[in-house]
Design a protein around this motif. Structure first.
Motif, PDB file in Angstrom:
ATOM      1  N   ILE A  22      -0.020  -1.394   0.119  1.00 15.81           N
ATOM      2  CA  ILE A  22      -0.102  -0.114  -0.226  1.00 15.81           C
ATOM      3  C   ILE A  22       0.929   1.324   0.142  1.00 15.81           C
ATOM      4  O   ILE A  22       0.580   2.184  -1.177  1.00 15.81           O
ATOM      5  N   LEU A  23       1.636   0.834   0.592  1.00 12.02           N
ATOM      6  CA  LEU A  23       2.711   2.278   0.651  1.00 12.02           C
ATOM      7  C   LEU A  23       4.047   2.649  -0.853  1.00 12.02           C
ATOM      8  O   LEU A  23       3.873   3.573  -1.219  1.00 12.02           O
ATOM      9  N   GLY A  24       3.575   1.094  -1.048  1.00 10.52           N
ATOM     10  CA  GLY A  24       4.309   1.265  -2.391  1.00 10.52           C
ATOM     11  C   GLY A  24       3.773   1.636  -3.653  1.00 10.52           C
ATOM     12  O   GLY A  24       4.206   2.432  -4.157  1.00 10.52           O
ATOM     13  N   VAL A  25       1.951   1.954  -3.438  1.00  9.58           N
ATOM     14  CA  VAL A  25       1.590   2.428  -4.432  1.00  9.58           C
ATOM     15  C   VAL A  25       0.832   3.714  -4.146  1.00  9.58           C
ATOM     16  O   VAL A  25       1.100   4.279  -4.463  1.00  9.58           O
ATOM     17  N   ALA A  26       1.010   4.197  -2.945  1.00  9.98           N
ATOM     18  CA  ALA A  26       0.335   5.872  -1.978  1.00  9.98           C
ATOM     19  C   ALA A  26       1.320   6.664  -2.865  1.00  9.98           C
ATOM     20  O   ALA A  26       1.613   7.504  -2.672  1.00  9.98           O
ATOM     21  N   MET A  27       2.677   5.294  -2.771  1.00 15.32           N
ATOM     22  CA  MET A  27       4.290   7.188  -2.645  1.00 15.32           C
ATOM     23  C   MET A  27       3.818   7.848  -4.583  1.00 15.32           C
ATOM     24  O   MET A  27       4.103   8.562  -4.668  1.00 15.32           O
ATOM     25  N   PRO A  28       4.106   6.781  -5.253  1.00 11.02           N
ATOM     26  CA  PRO A  28       3.863   7.150  -7.067  1.00 11.02           C
ATOM     27  C   PRO A  28       2.742   8.316  -6.828  1.00 11.02           C
ATOM     28  O   PRO A  28       2.595   8.571  -7.490  1.00 11.02           O
ATOM     29  N   VAL A  29       1.406   7.973  -6.274  1.00 10.09           N
ATOM     30  CA  VAL A  29       0.086   8.417  -6.181  1.00 10.09           C
ATOM     31  C   VAL A  29       0.857   9.243  -5.690  1.00 10.09           C
ATOM     32  O   VAL A  29       0.376  10.810  -6.693  1.00 10.09           O
ATOM     33  N   VAL A  30       1.342  10.030  -4.794  1.00 10.50           N
ATOM     34  CA  VAL A  30       1.633  11.920  -4.401  1.00 10.50           C
ATOM     35  C   VAL A  30       2.586  12.317  -5.244  1.00 10.50           C
ATOM     36  O   VAL A  30       2.111  13.276  -5.982  1.00 10.50           O
ATOM     37  N   ALA A  31       3.249  11.769  -6.485  1.00  9.92           N
ATOM     38  CA  ALA A  31       4.424  12.205  -6.866  1.00  9.92           C
ATOM     39  C   ALA A  31       3.731  12.271  -8.407  1.00  9.92           C
ATOM     40  O   ALA A  31       3.924  13.510  -8.938  1.00  9.92           O
ATOM     41  N   PHE A  32       2.378  11.196  -8.550  1.00 10.12           N
ATOM     42  CA  PHE A  32       1.402  11.727  -9.777  1.00 10.12           C
ATOM     43  C   PHE A  32       0.599  13.013  -9.823  1.00 10.12           C
ATOM     44  O   PHE A  32       0.806  13.590  -9.906  1.00 10.12           O
ATOM     45  N   VAL A  33       0.414  13.175  -8.081  1.00 10.78           N
ATOM     46  CA  VAL A  33      -0.519  14.379  -8.277  1.00 10.78           C
ATOM     47  C   VAL A  33       0.457  15.475  -7.849  1.00 10.78           C
ATOM     48  O   VAL A  33      -0.254  16.823  -8.889  1.00 10.78           O
ATOM     49  N   LEU A  34       1.504  15.335  -7.986  1.00 10.48           N
ATOM     50  CA  LEU A  34       2.060  16.837  -7.425  1.00 10.48           C
ATOM     51  C   LEU A  34       2.394  17.291  -9.285  1.00 10.48           C
ATOM     52  O   LEU A  34       2.686  18.059 -10.180  1.00 10.48           O
ATOM     53  N   LEU A  35       3.497  15.751  -9.974  1.00 10.55           N
ATOM     54  CA  LEU A  35       3.267  15.951 -11.726  1.00 10.55           C
ATOM     55  C   LEU A  35       1.973  16.382 -12.428  1.00 10.55           C
ATOM     56  O   LEU A  35       2.540  17.812 -12.708  1.00 10.55           O
ATOM     57  N   ARG A  36       1.209  16.100 -11.912  1.00 17.20           N
ATOM     58  CA  ARG A  36       0.164  16.624 -12.713  1.00 17.20           C
ATOM     59  C   ARG A  36      -0.594  17.929 -12.398  1.00 17.20           C
ATOM     60  O   ARG A  36      -1.233  18.898 -13.420  1.00 17.20           O
ATOM     61  N   THR A  37      -0.790  18.629 -11.149  1.00 14.53           N
ATOM     62  CA  THR A  37      -0.380  19.404 -11.076  1.00 14.53           C
ATOM     63  C   THR A  37      -0.186  20.741 -10.933  1.00 14.53           C
ATOM     64  O   THR A  37       0.299  21.935 -11.463  1.00 14.53           O
ATOM     65  N   VAL A  38       1.825  20.213 -10.831  1.00 14.71           N
ATOM     66  CA  VAL A  38       2.860  21.273 -12.114  1.00 14.71           C
ATOM     67  C   VAL A  38       2.145  21.931 -13.384  1.00 14.71           C
ATOM     68  O   VAL A  38       2.726  22.867 -13.678  1.00 14.71           O
ATOM     69  N   ILE A  39       1.605  20.770 -13.929  1.00 16.96           N
ATOM     70  CA  ILE A  39       1.545  20.964 -15.471  1.00 16.96           C
ATOM     71  C   ILE A  39       0.247  21.663 -15.512  1.00 16.96           C
ATOM     72  O   ILE A  39      -0.119  22.896 -16.003  1.00 16.96           O
ATOM     73  N   TRP A  40      -1.705  21.432 -14.630  1.00 18.67           N
ATOM     74  CA  TRP A  40      -2.149  22.570 -14.676  1.00 18.67           C
ATOM     75  C   TRP A  40      -2.006  23.750 -13.595  1.00 18.67           C
ATOM     76  O   TRP A  40      -2.542  24.812 -14.632  1.00 18.67           O
ATOM     77  N   ALA A  41      -1.041  23.834 -13.122  1.00 16.73           N
ATOM     78  CA  ALA A  41      -1.326  25.420 -12.589  1.00 16.73           C
ATOM     79  C   ALA A  41       0.135  25.790 -13.764  1.00 16.73           C
ATOM     80  O   ALA A  41      -0.134  27.225 -13.712  1.00 16.73           O
TER      81      ALA A  41
END
Length: 393
Positions: A22-41
């Protein structure tokens, strides 16, 4: 006991592995959200741009200047062009030595017209009047003022590499503006163009960076841009006029390679997440091969075994995705987002995790869960009872 409860019990048999997965899935999700937020911003500027503003710049490149007399010509023909008001600005590129780590936009503008074109800038009448009357007066955004500790009446000295003959430029903060729309940078530093123009070398005078026009009919902004460019076609410098959204988009185009790279990295992150989850599912299926054989022997069908594997994978992906979102919100929006907005407001005036980004991240985690279970589920569906039990004996 139904199939769902059996799936939960299977997950609980190796809790340490489940937690790590679960932690192994959660960390990539955090990175994914960060990158998508950069693109959105990054793309937000084009989305929230004013529909009734047209930006006119040098036809070749944004960094080349236009003659100052273009401004008066544009204002003289405003009515026939369909323009309500025009103004101009020039990039000054200055920094405050007292805050040398802070980066903010410093623009020499026409104070008589600038706020009429950028009506989203809100400043009190008293502060506006004081700014108009003081040639060395400056108007700063509220975010910049808070970050640098400036208040009305403060003296500020800036330095710019563009005009080395004048090392120090002194200003007085006469007003602090607020933004009523996302299309305005809250970290701007505006001052009188005339003050700069009369202080620099005569060979550099009477040049502006770009002109901005507020049009009468926003639906005809593109047409107004064509008329403006046609008016300057026969003069020494040709222009390129675009509505503010197109102008922002063209500016983003110069960073298209970077944005594509971020897109690719976000996809790579999903692949890594699928490999982590797929490895866990493959190990679980291999360890329980004999149990699946017994289940098949007592009457469970292949579709039931596929349901167990798929259900486990989706639960792991769902828990990991939810945990990732819970971690991403305080990290990306409350922590990193606040830092970015205050220190990189020119590029990212708003750095927030949108509901769309969160939804995409969670759905992506579930899709990865399905993909990670595909191969193990296929193998278990083809499992023969005799072969499965033989591994036990």
């Amino acid at each position: 006991m139904n199939l769902v409860s059996i799936t939960f019990k299977n997950l609980a048999r190796n809790r340490f592995r489940v937690v790590l997965t679960i932690l192994g899935v959660a960390m990539p999700v955090v990175a994914f959200v960060l990158l998508r937020t950069v693109i959105w911003a990054w793309e937000l500027g084009a989305e929230v741009a004013a529909k009734d503003r047209v930006v006119t710049r040098h036809k070749v490149t944004f960094i080349m200047t236009l003659p100052l007399h273009y401004v008066s010509e544009l204002q003289q023909h405003a009515k026939e062009l369909g323009v309500k008001q025009s103004t101009f600005a020039v990039w000054f590129g200055a920094k405050d030595p007292a805050h040398d780590q802070e980066y903010f936009a410093t623009l020499g503008v026409d104070p008589r017209t600038y706020l009429d074109v950028y009506t989203e800038m809100s400043v009190t009448p008293q502060e506006k009047q004081a700014w108009l009357q003081n040639r060395k007066g400056a108007l700063v955004g509220d975010v910049l003022a808070r970050k640098c500790g400036w208040k009305v009446g403060d003296k500020v000295t800036l330095q710019t590499p563009f005009y080395p003959d004048t090392p120090d430029w002194e200003f007085t903060i006469e007003g602090i503006y607020q933004a009523t729309a996302k299309s305005v940078d809250r970290s701007g530093f505006l001052f009188h163009y005339d003050y700069m123009n009369e202080s620099i070398d005569v060979r550099q005078r009477d040049q502006v960076g770009w002109m901005v026009s507020r049009v009468v009919d926003p639906s005809r902004a593109a047409e107004v841009g064509v008329r403006i460019d046609k008016m300057f076609d026969e003069q020494e410098t040709q222009t390129l006029s675009q509505d503010e959204g197109a102008f922002q988009a063209s500016f983003l185009g110069s960073f298209s390679a970077l944005l594509k790279t971020i897109h690719v990295i976000s996809i790579v992150i999903l692949v890594i997440m699928s490999l982590i989850l797929g490895n866990t599912m493959a190990m679980g299926v291999r360890e329980r091969t004999n149990e699946y054989g017994i289940l098949r022997a007592v009457g469970f069908l292949p579709k039931h075994l596929v349901g167990f594997v798929l259900g486990e994978s989706l639960l792991l992906a769902g828990f990991g995705g939810a945990l990732g979102l819970l971690l991403a919100y305080p990290f990306v929006e409350q922590g990193l987002g606040r830092f970015v907005e205050e220190n990189m407001g020119n590029y990212f005036p708003y750095f927030r995790v949108t509901p769309e980004t969160a939804l995409v991240a969670f759905i992506a985690a579930l899709v990865v869960g399905i993909l990670a279970a595909a191969v193990p589920a296929y193998r278990v569906s083809k499992l023969r009872v005799v072969e499965a039990l033989r591994r036990v004996v």
